[in-house]
Design a protein around this motif. Structure first.
Motif, PDB file in Angstrom:
ATOM      1  N   LEU A  46       0.776  -1.265   0.051  1.00  0.00           N
ATOM      2  CA  LEU A  46       0.068  -0.078  -0.076  1.00  0.00           C
ATOM      3  C   LEU A  46       0.946   1.289   0.015  1.00  0.00           C
ATOM      4  O   LEU A  46       0.504   2.255  -0.752  1.00  0.00           O
ATOM      5  CB  LEU A  46      -1.066  -0.090   1.069  1.00  0.00           C
ATOM      6  N   THR A  47       1.815   1.306   0.668  1.00  0.00           N
ATOM      7  CA  THR A  47       2.906   2.550   0.747  1.00  0.00           C
ATOM      8  C   THR A  47       3.300   2.735  -0.862  1.00  0.00           C
ATOM      9  O   THR A  47       3.362   3.747  -1.315  1.00  0.00           O
ATOM     10  CB  THR A  47       3.919   2.435   1.727  1.00  0.00           C
ATOM     11  N   THR A  48       3.803   1.565  -1.338  1.00  0.00           N
ATOM     12  CA  THR A  48       4.166   1.700  -2.553  1.00  0.00           C
ATOM     13  C   THR A  48       3.007   2.251  -3.722  1.00  0.00           C
ATOM     14  O   THR A  48       3.186   3.117  -4.591  1.00  0.00           O
ATOM     15  CB  THR A  48       4.787   0.493  -3.513  1.00  0.00           C
ATOM     16  N   MET A  49       1.950   1.792  -3.394  1.00  0.00           N
ATOM     17  CA  MET A  49       0.693   2.121  -4.233  1.00  0.00           C
ATOM     18  C   MET A  49       0.499   3.637  -4.199  1.00  0.00           C
ATOM     19  O   MET A  49       0.166   4.383  -4.899  1.00  0.00           O
ATOM     20  CB  MET A  49      -0.436   1.491  -3.924  1.00  0.00           C
ATOM     21  N   ARG A  50       0.550   4.024  -2.771  1.00  0.00           N
ATOM     22  CA  ARG A  50       0.139   5.465  -2.505  1.00  0.00           C
ATOM     23  C   ARG A  50       1.166   6.382  -3.024  1.00  0.00           C
ATOM     24  O   ARG A  50       1.124   7.407  -3.696  1.00  0.00           O
ATOM     25  CB  ARG A  50       0.391   5.756  -0.885  1.00  0.00           C
ATOM     26  N   GLY A  51       2.616   6.087  -3.172  1.00  0.00           N
ATOM     27  CA  GLY A  51       3.622   6.704  -3.689  1.00  0.00           C
ATOM     28  C   GLY A  51       3.548   6.884  -4.995  1.00  0.00           C
ATOM     29  O   GLY A  51       3.662   7.895  -5.870  1.00  0.00           O
ATOM     30  N   LEU A  52       3.173   5.726  -5.826  1.00  0.00           N
ATOM     31  CA  LEU A  52       3.001   5.736  -7.156  1.00  0.00           C
ATOM     32  C   LEU A  52       1.842   6.734  -7.734  1.00  0.00           C
ATOM     33  O   LEU A  52       1.825   7.397  -8.546  1.00  0.00           O
ATOM     34  CB  LEU A  52       2.631   4.418  -7.638  1.00  0.00           C
ATOM     35  N   ALA A  53       0.711   6.499  -6.836  1.00  0.00           N
ATOM     36  CA  ALA A  53      -0.529   7.333  -7.058  1.00  0.00           C
ATOM     37  C   ALA A  53      -0.194   9.073  -7.062  1.00  0.00           C
ATOM     38  O   ALA A  53      -0.480   9.695  -7.987  1.00  0.00           O
ATOM     39  CB  ALA A  53      -1.745   7.028  -6.048  1.00  0.00           C
ATOM     40  N   ARG A  54       0.636   9.257  -6.123  1.00  0.00           N
ATOM     41  CA  ARG A  54       0.849  10.768  -5.820  1.00  0.00           C
ATOM     42  C   ARG A  54       1.941  10.931  -6.862  1.00  0.00           C
ATOM     43  O   ARG A  54       1.688  12.158  -7.491  1.00  0.00           O
ATOM     44  CB  ARG A  54       1.649  10.843  -4.696  1.00  0.00           C
ATOM     45  N   ALA A  55       2.889  10.259  -7.391  1.00  0.00           N
ATOM     46  CA  ALA A  55       3.886  10.787  -8.433  1.00  0.00           C
ATOM     47  C   ALA A  55       3.051  10.624  -9.689  1.00  0.00           C
ATOM     48  O   ALA A  55       3.517  11.618 -10.575  1.00  0.00           O
ATOM     49  CB  ALA A  55       4.895   9.517  -8.596  1.00  0.00           C
ATOM     50  N   ASP A  62      -7.461   4.170  -8.643  1.00  0.00           N
ATOM     51  CA  ASP A  62      -6.923   4.025 -10.045  1.00  0.00           C
ATOM     52  C   ASP A  62      -5.385   3.053 -10.267  1.00  0.00           C
ATOM     53  O   ASP A  62      -5.597   2.510 -11.284  1.00  0.00           O
ATOM     54  CB  ASP A  62      -6.698   5.394 -10.759  1.00  0.00           C
ATOM     55  N   VAL A  63      -4.628   3.389  -9.439  1.00  0.00           N
ATOM     56  CA  VAL A  63      -3.519   2.557  -9.484  1.00  0.00           C
ATOM     57  C   VAL A  63      -3.665   1.087  -9.102  1.00  0.00           C
ATOM     58  O   VAL A  63      -3.258   0.362  -9.942  1.00  0.00           O
ATOM     59  CB  VAL A  63      -2.424   3.290  -8.281  1.00  0.00           C
ATOM     60  N   LEU A  64      -4.860   0.827  -8.099  1.00  0.00           N
ATOM     61  CA  LEU A  64      -5.053  -0.452  -7.952  1.00  0.00           C
ATOM     62  C   LEU A  64      -5.661  -1.117  -9.342  1.00  0.00           C
ATOM     63  O   LEU A  64      -5.523  -2.322  -9.652  1.00  0.00           O
ATOM     64  CB  LEU A  64      -5.989  -0.453  -6.940  1.00  0.00           C
ATOM     65  N   ILE A  65      -6.650  -0.337  -9.803  1.00  0.00           N
ATOM     66  CA  ILE A  65      -7.363  -0.915 -10.879  1.00  0.00           C
ATOM     67  C   ILE A  65      -6.554  -0.971 -12.026  1.00  0.00           C
ATOM     68  O   ILE A  65      -6.528  -1.947 -12.877  1.00  0.00           O
ATOM     69  CB  ILE A  65      -8.724  -0.023 -11.336  1.00  0.00           C
ATOM     70  N   ARG A  66      -5.737  -0.042 -12.543  1.00  0.00           N
ATOM     71  CA  ARG A  66      -4.739  -0.126 -13.543  1.00  0.00           C
ATOM     72  C   ARG A  66      -3.648  -1.092 -13.374  1.00  0.00           C
ATOM     73  O   ARG A  66      -3.081  -1.658 -14.375  1.00  0.00           O
ATOM     74  CB  ARG A  66      -3.936   1.309 -13.677  1.00  0.00           C
ATOM     75  N   SER A  67      -3.437  -1.631 -12.210  1.00  0.00           N
ATOM     76  CA  SER A  67      -2.501  -2.617 -11.959  1.00  0.00           C
ATOM     77  C   SER A  67      -2.996  -4.024 -12.488  1.00  0.00           C
ATOM     78  O   SER A  67      -2.263  -4.951 -12.488  1.00  0.00           O
ATOM     79  CB  SER A  67      -2.047  -2.720 -10.558  1.00  0.00           C
ATOM     80  N   GLY A  68      -4.262  -3.955 -12.457  1.00  0.00           N
ATOM     81  CA  GLY A  68      -4.846  -5.223 -12.883  1.00  0.00           C
ATOM     82  C   GLY A  68      -5.379  -6.037 -11.815  1.00  0.00           C
ATOM     83  O   GLY A  68      -5.955  -7.350 -12.118  1.00  0.00           O
TER      84      GLY A  68
END
Length: 137
Positions: A46-55, A62-68
């Motif tokens: 989740l920490t990585t997902m949050r960082g990617l979402a922010r970046a 959207d990051v969770l959905i786009r990750s498939g």
């Protein structure tokens, strides 16, 4: 995810392009986490997902959905609720009946819902609701 990274200008296709390191730096995560995601070796935490979402400038959803890994059905958009009442009016945002409807409380359990929820309303409003719910028994 890859398309979104490319769209945001990260050169993730060339090892020496620096895009993977750049997105990792912008997201505040290790480059290996980005590489594992792009190679579909593991699901980021989740920490990585949050960082990617922010970046990437998108919601974590959207990051969770786009990750498939999840679908839009897995993560539905939140329901919209009526706007809050103006300050000082003493009126709740929604009535208990509206709350029961929004929550999908079945008709046969509605009276019980009203009786249990009424004590949580401000004193004057809650007292009226308690009397109303008690008469419904």
């Amino acid at each position: 995810m890859e398309d979104l990274m490319r769209f945001r200008g990260y050169d993730i296709d060339h090892p020496r392009g620096g895009g993977r390191s750049k997105i990792a730096d912008d997201a505040g995560v290790h480059r290996a986490a980005v590489t594992r995601l792009l190679q579909r070796q593991s699901m980021p935490d989740l920490t990585t997902m949050r960082g990617l979402a922010r970046a990437l400038g998108v919601p974590v959803r959207d990051v969770l959905i786009r990750s498939g890994k999840l679908t839009e059905d897995d993560l539905p958009l939140p329901a919209t609720y009526p706007p809050p009442a103006p300050a000082g009016t003493g009126t709740p945002r929604v009535t208990l009946e509206e709350a029961a409807e929004l929550l999908g409380v079945p008709d046969e359990r509605r009276a019980l819902f009203l009786q249990v929820a009424a004590p949580f309303l401000p004193s004057e409003e809650g007292a009226g609701r308690r009397r109303q719910a008690a008469g419904a028994d």
